[in-house]
Enzyme design. Structure first.
Site, PDB file in Angstrom:
ATOM      1  N   HIS A  18      15.849  60.492  46.881  1.00 45.16           N
ATOM      2  CA  HIS A  18      15.376  59.129  47.141  1.00 45.16           C
ATOM      3  C   HIS A  18      15.773  58.265  45.952  1.00 45.16           C
ATOM      4  CE1 HIS A  18      11.866  56.315  48.494  1.00 45.16           C
ATOM      5  NE2 HIS A  18      12.861  55.633  47.954  1.00 45.16           N
ATOM      6  N   HIS A  20      18.259  54.562  45.252  1.00 46.97           N
ATOM      7  CA  HIS A  20      19.060  53.481  45.837  1.00 46.97           C
ATOM      8  C   HIS A  20      20.235  53.135  44.935  1.00 46.97           C
ATOM      9  CE1 HIS A  20      15.911  52.490  48.850  1.00 46.97           C
ATOM     10  NE2 HIS A  20      15.150  53.064  47.936  1.00 46.97           N
ATOM     11  N   GLU A 200       4.686  53.362  52.134  1.00 47.55           N
ATOM     12  CA  GLU A 200       4.837  53.013  50.708  1.00 47.55           C
ATOM     13  C   GLU A 200       3.769  51.967  50.352  1.00 47.55           C
ATOM     14  OE1 GLU A 200       8.486  50.976  49.730  1.00 47.55           O
ATOM     15  OE2 GLU A 200       8.190  51.175  47.564  1.00 47.55           O
TER      16      GLU A 200
HETATM   17  N1  HPA Z   1      11.121  50.422  48.997  1.00 44.26           N
HETATM   18  C1  HPA Z   1      11.615  49.534  49.846  1.00 44.26           C
HETATM   19  N2  HPA Z   1      12.813  49.019  49.695  1.00 44.26           N
HETATM   20  C2  HPA Z   1      13.543  49.378  48.651  1.00 44.26           C
HETATM   21  C3  HPA Z   1      13.057  50.275  47.734  1.00 44.26           C
HETATM   22  C4  HPA Z   1      11.794  50.833  47.932  1.00 44.26           C
HETATM   23  O1  HPA Z   1      11.319  51.680  47.183  1.00 44.26           O
HETATM   24  N3  HPA Z   1      14.010  50.424  46.785  1.00 44.26           N
HETATM   25  C5  HPA Z   1      15.038  49.635  47.154  1.00 44.26           C
HETATM   26  N4  HPA Z   1      14.762  49.000  48.276  1.00 44.26           N
HETATM   27 ZN    ZN Z   2      13.171  53.576  47.962  1.00 45.45          ZN
END
Ligand code: HPA
Ligand code: ZN
Length: 348
Positions: A18, A20, A200
């Site tokens: 996980h 980005h 989240e």
């Molecule tokens: N959550 C949602 N969108 C995102 C995240 C995340 O942790 N990181 C980059 N885009």
């Molecule tokens: Zn993320």
């Protein structure tokens, strides 16, 4: 019981699932690319941008950063550098998200984005001691039609060893997650693996929708999972991996005051296949090498427990079985070599 020092934990071989791409970009590279592409940043030093107190604010800053990414070569560069930084943090295997929704809004076609990422990935495979594959994340607020378009694009890449899956990120609040079921169906038909950011800063029900309605095989964050006991039992029973990012949940989503209060410890104790990840190491200035000792200290984990978290990352990954076997063997050798170096007994 054996406990390891910070230095030892930082050097453990790790898997990261996980993370980005855009959020991994070095501040210095954003500065270079903004200058090259004539993009004006609201600050002189991009490091100053990397300050946020909630997910929405974080995503606004993410968008500003993404404006600096224009050419295929920009994407090649950030992909290569992200993997260089990951390798330095002890990551031996990474599945990394890229989120075209952030830059296609500025007129950058997804085909150009992918051309650059693909080149960076292939270059990194030649040069670096890390194996990586990519997951295309669609942007939830851009809606179900964008999601289908992204699934079709990801499905059109013939090399399933480079682009292995589809995910979804950005905000959760106010989003109908079940509306993405058709996009996930398209992804599944192309043989793409499926995951989603869920629970989240949104409710556990989004995790349930991701699994039951969208066919997701993995959950990203899952911070609110334990709110739903029946769902937790199913996630445990089916060994659905949850890619947890404890420090990100403190500093980005701001849903917990510190790592010691994060449900990661309770998830592991409940038998959830929960792993450790950094999320956006560039923007957070905090990578997986930082996360391991932080979590070990917060939960009082032994070295064995930390090694197991690392091994669970292999199980949770979408690497081919033979590669998983090879990784398990090489991690075991590295674990013991580090124990020897730090004067600790070998593993049982
Ligand atoms: N959550 C949602 N969108 C995102 C995240 C995340 O942790 N990181 C980059 N885009
Ligand atoms: Zn993320």
């Amino acid at each position: 019981m054996v406990f390891a020092t910070d230095g030892h934990l930082r050097r453990l071989p790790k898997v990261e699932l996980h993370c980005h791409l855009e959020g991994s970009t070095r501040a210095t590279t954003i500065r270079d690319l903004a200058l090259k592409n004539g993009v004006e940043l609201p600050v002189d030093d991009p490091e100053e941008l990397y300050q946020f107190t909630n997910l929405n604010q974080f995503l606004d800053i993410y968008t500003i950063i993404c404006r600096s990414l224009v050419s295929a070569d920009d994407y090649r560069r950030i992909t290569y550098e992200a993997l260089e930084d990951a390798a330095a943090a002890g990551v031996r295997y990474r599945e990394m998200f890229f989120s075209p929704g952030f830059t296609i809004q500025f007129g950058v076609p997804v085909s150009r984005i992918w051309e650059g990422i693909r080149a960076g990935l292939l270059e990194a495979r030649q040069d670096l001691s890390i194996q990586a594959r990519m997951i295309l994340d669609f942007d939830k607020p851009s809606g179900p039609a964008h999601a289908v378009e992204m699934a079709e694009f990801a499905g059109s890449e013939p090399d399933r060893d480079l682009l292995i899956g589809m995910g979804a990120d950005s905000v959760e609040r106010g989003i109908d997650h079940a509306a993405f079921a058709p996009a996930y169906e398209v992804a599944g038909r192309y043989g793409l693996r499926r995951t989603m950011h869920a629970g989240e800063d949104g409710p556990a029900d989004n995790i349930r929708i991701a699994i039951d309605d969208c066919g997701c095989e993995r959950i990203d964050h899952g911070f609110r999972l334990l709110d739903d006991r029946d769902l937790t039992a199913r996630v445990v029973e089916r060994r659905i991996p949850v890619t947890v990012c404890p420090t990100s949940n403190v500093v980005i989503a701001n849903v917990v005051p510190d790592v010691a209060n994060h449900p990661f410890g309770a998830m592991r104790a409940a038998g959830v296949l929960a792993g450790l990840n950094s999320d956006d190491p560039g923007m957070m200035r905090f990578d997986l090498a930082d996360e391991y000792p932080t979590v070990a200290e917060a939960f009082g984990y032994t070295l064995e427990q930390m090694e197991q978290i690392s091994l669970d990352g292999i199980e949770s990954s979408w690497a081919p079985d033979d590669e998983k076997q090879a990784m398990r063997a090489s991690f075991a050798v590295e674990f013991d070599a580090l124990r020897t170096e730090y004067g600790l007994p070998l593993r049982a």
